[in-house]
Design an enzyme around this catalytic site. Sequence first.
Site, PDB file in Angstrom:
ATOM      1  N   ARG A  78      -1.438   1.186  -0.941  1.00  0.00           N
ATOM      2  CA  ARG A  78      -0.297   0.271   0.102  1.00  0.00           C
ATOM      3  C   ARG A  78      -0.809   0.638   1.454  1.00  0.00           C
ATOM      4  NH1 ARG A  78       5.227   2.253  -0.887  1.00  0.00           N
ATOM      5  NH2 ARG A  78       4.259   4.104  -0.475  1.00  0.00           N
ATOM      6  N   SER A 142      -4.280  11.117  -2.288  1.00  0.00           N
ATOM      7  CA  SER A 142      -3.449  11.897  -3.045  1.00  0.00           C
ATOM      8  C   SER A 142      -4.315  12.582  -4.192  1.00  0.00           C
ATOM      9  CB  SER A 142      -2.187  11.347  -3.737  1.00  0.00           C
ATOM     10  OG  SER A 142      -1.447  11.022  -2.750  1.00  0.00           O
ATOM     11  N   ASP A 196       0.418  13.360  -1.399  1.00  0.00           N
ATOM     12  CA  ASP A 196       1.773  12.915  -1.462  1.00  0.00           C
ATOM     13  C   ASP A 196       2.721  13.446  -1.882  1.00  0.00           C
ATOM     14  OD1 ASP A 196       0.583  13.379  -3.706  1.00  0.00           O
ATOM     15  OD2 ASP A 196       0.791  11.506  -4.932  1.00  0.00           O
TER      16      ASP A 196
HETATM   17  C1  GLC Z   1      -3.336  14.355  -8.818  1.00  0.00           C
HETATM   18  C2  GLC Z   1      -3.981  14.777  -7.646  1.00  0.00           C
HETATM   19  C3  GLC Z   1      -2.916  15.233  -6.498  1.00  0.00           C
HETATM   20  C4  GLC Z   1      -1.686  14.565  -6.505  1.00  0.00           C
HETATM   21  C5  GLC Z   1      -1.087  13.879  -7.898  1.00  0.00           C
HETATM   22  C6  GLC Z   1      -0.094  13.180  -7.893  1.00  0.00           C
HETATM   23  O1  GLC Z   1      -2.783  15.674  -9.442  1.00  0.00           O
HETATM   24  O2  GLC Z   1      -5.150  15.761  -7.790  1.00  0.00           O
HETATM   25  O3  GLC Z   1      -3.326  15.687  -5.229  1.00  0.00           O
HETATM   26  O4  GLC Z   1      -0.647  15.107  -5.417  1.00  0.00           O
HETATM   27  O5  GLC Z   1      -2.035  13.501  -8.585  1.00  0.00           O
HETATM   28  O6  GLC Z   1      -0.256  11.842  -6.832  1.00  0.00           O
END
Ligand code: GLC
Length: 457
Positions: A78, A142, A196
């Site tokens: 996004r 993320s 995130d």
């Molecule tokens: C995975 C990633 C982490 C993220 C999570 C939620 O666990 O390693 O960094 O926060 O997904 O998206």
Amino acid sequence: MISAPPGDGEDFFSSLEKVFSISENDIRVMIEDFHVEMGKGLFGDKSSLKMIPSFIDKPKGNEKGEFVALDLGGTNFRVLTVILDGKGNVTVPAASEFAIPRKHMRGTGVSLFDFIAGCVDTFLTENHIDRNKTHDLAFTFSFPVEQTSIAAGKLIAWTKGFTATGVQGRDVMVLLNEALKRIDIRCIHITALVNDTVGTLAAGSYSDPACDLGVIMGTGTNACYREALSNMEKLNVADRNGHMIVNIEWGNFDKVKPNAYDRSLDKTSVNPGAMYLEKMVSGMYLGEIARLVLMDLIGRELILVNKPHAAQYFQERGSFKTEDMSLIEGDKTGRLEGVTLFLERNGILNISLRDKTQFKRLCGIVSSRAARLGAAAISAVLTWMDPNLKDRHTVGIDGSLFEKHPGFSTKMTDVFKELYGQKSEKIALVHSKDGSGRGAAVIAAVAASSERNTKIN
Ligand code: GLC
């Protein structure tokens, strides 16, 4: 796959319930193990919890400015513009979503980052964004990243099915910058690299100052919280006063015993031996676990007997998704018409009410374990911060599983009641919408202003 006494489906379901059960005692043990792993991670010792410093504290609520936010972390990428008015209001005047083709998720890092830069280019053009001005950008990435500052960090390992080569061990901000330059985008100044969960905590605490835990329960699962700098032994800072948000990366917690279905899923995943908790809890995997259970039931001739078409359909890995589970578990009609529609859509006809009921039941068993484990992890972090739950805590949560899976949030709240009785009322689970967009922009604003202050000083 599991040893169940021969007999009717009922015997099998009892064994299944046992295999997936997470008792109150299991949770208490898990919380203790979690605390040990958190301590080790903060100290810099080997731990399944990476406890990654984010180099940022909670926002104050008076952040101001206009930002571009990029959000990479699931199957869609996004791009957004976000405006903060300095009075705690956040607006998103423009947002675009791009499906990430598998060839980029699983190809080379260069092709993935070129794809990202291409999406930014399209977004700037479609929204008539002035390329002669510099725009501060927050990059929500993320995945586990070893951050060395608010705007730099190396990817430790891919999660959630990504495998793009040449990214692990590299600074993702550099890779993004290089890709933007390759297509001559020079109007972007990358201000912040944000997980995130950190964005979710920022967005949550914007509307509620008691929000001190940011959680994602979506494609993946993870959380961040506010830690005292004096507890962060591994961080080399002169001044140990104050706090910093820590990204736990709890998806990798490995002290929960996997069952035969978990082991089978792990073996065929792109990252075997890693992300055990995430594989039991998050949306990327729950449907697949349910499918493995279903195939076991089919193999034992306890469900969908003489329905070769159904067996063939569910044979394929990934043929049953967590969103299908949500639909099935949400079907409250007496004759399970929603389940019928789902099956018919996939060419599976004339299924008995008994089979549909069993199908729904097995989905419930898998998702209940996920909710209980998720609640256990939340409890662990809350009691790490506040062992006797003296204060009120708002947990800001985002992600499709929490938002859309029927009963998920209630099942989590039930765990708090089991563990803490009346005190559980101090824990509020609140949907913190769009931390990866809004929250990331807030973080970028904090970072931009501290960058400016550093320059002034
Ligand atoms: C995975 C990633 C982490 C993220 C999570 C939620 O666990 O390693 O960094 O926060 O997904 O998206």
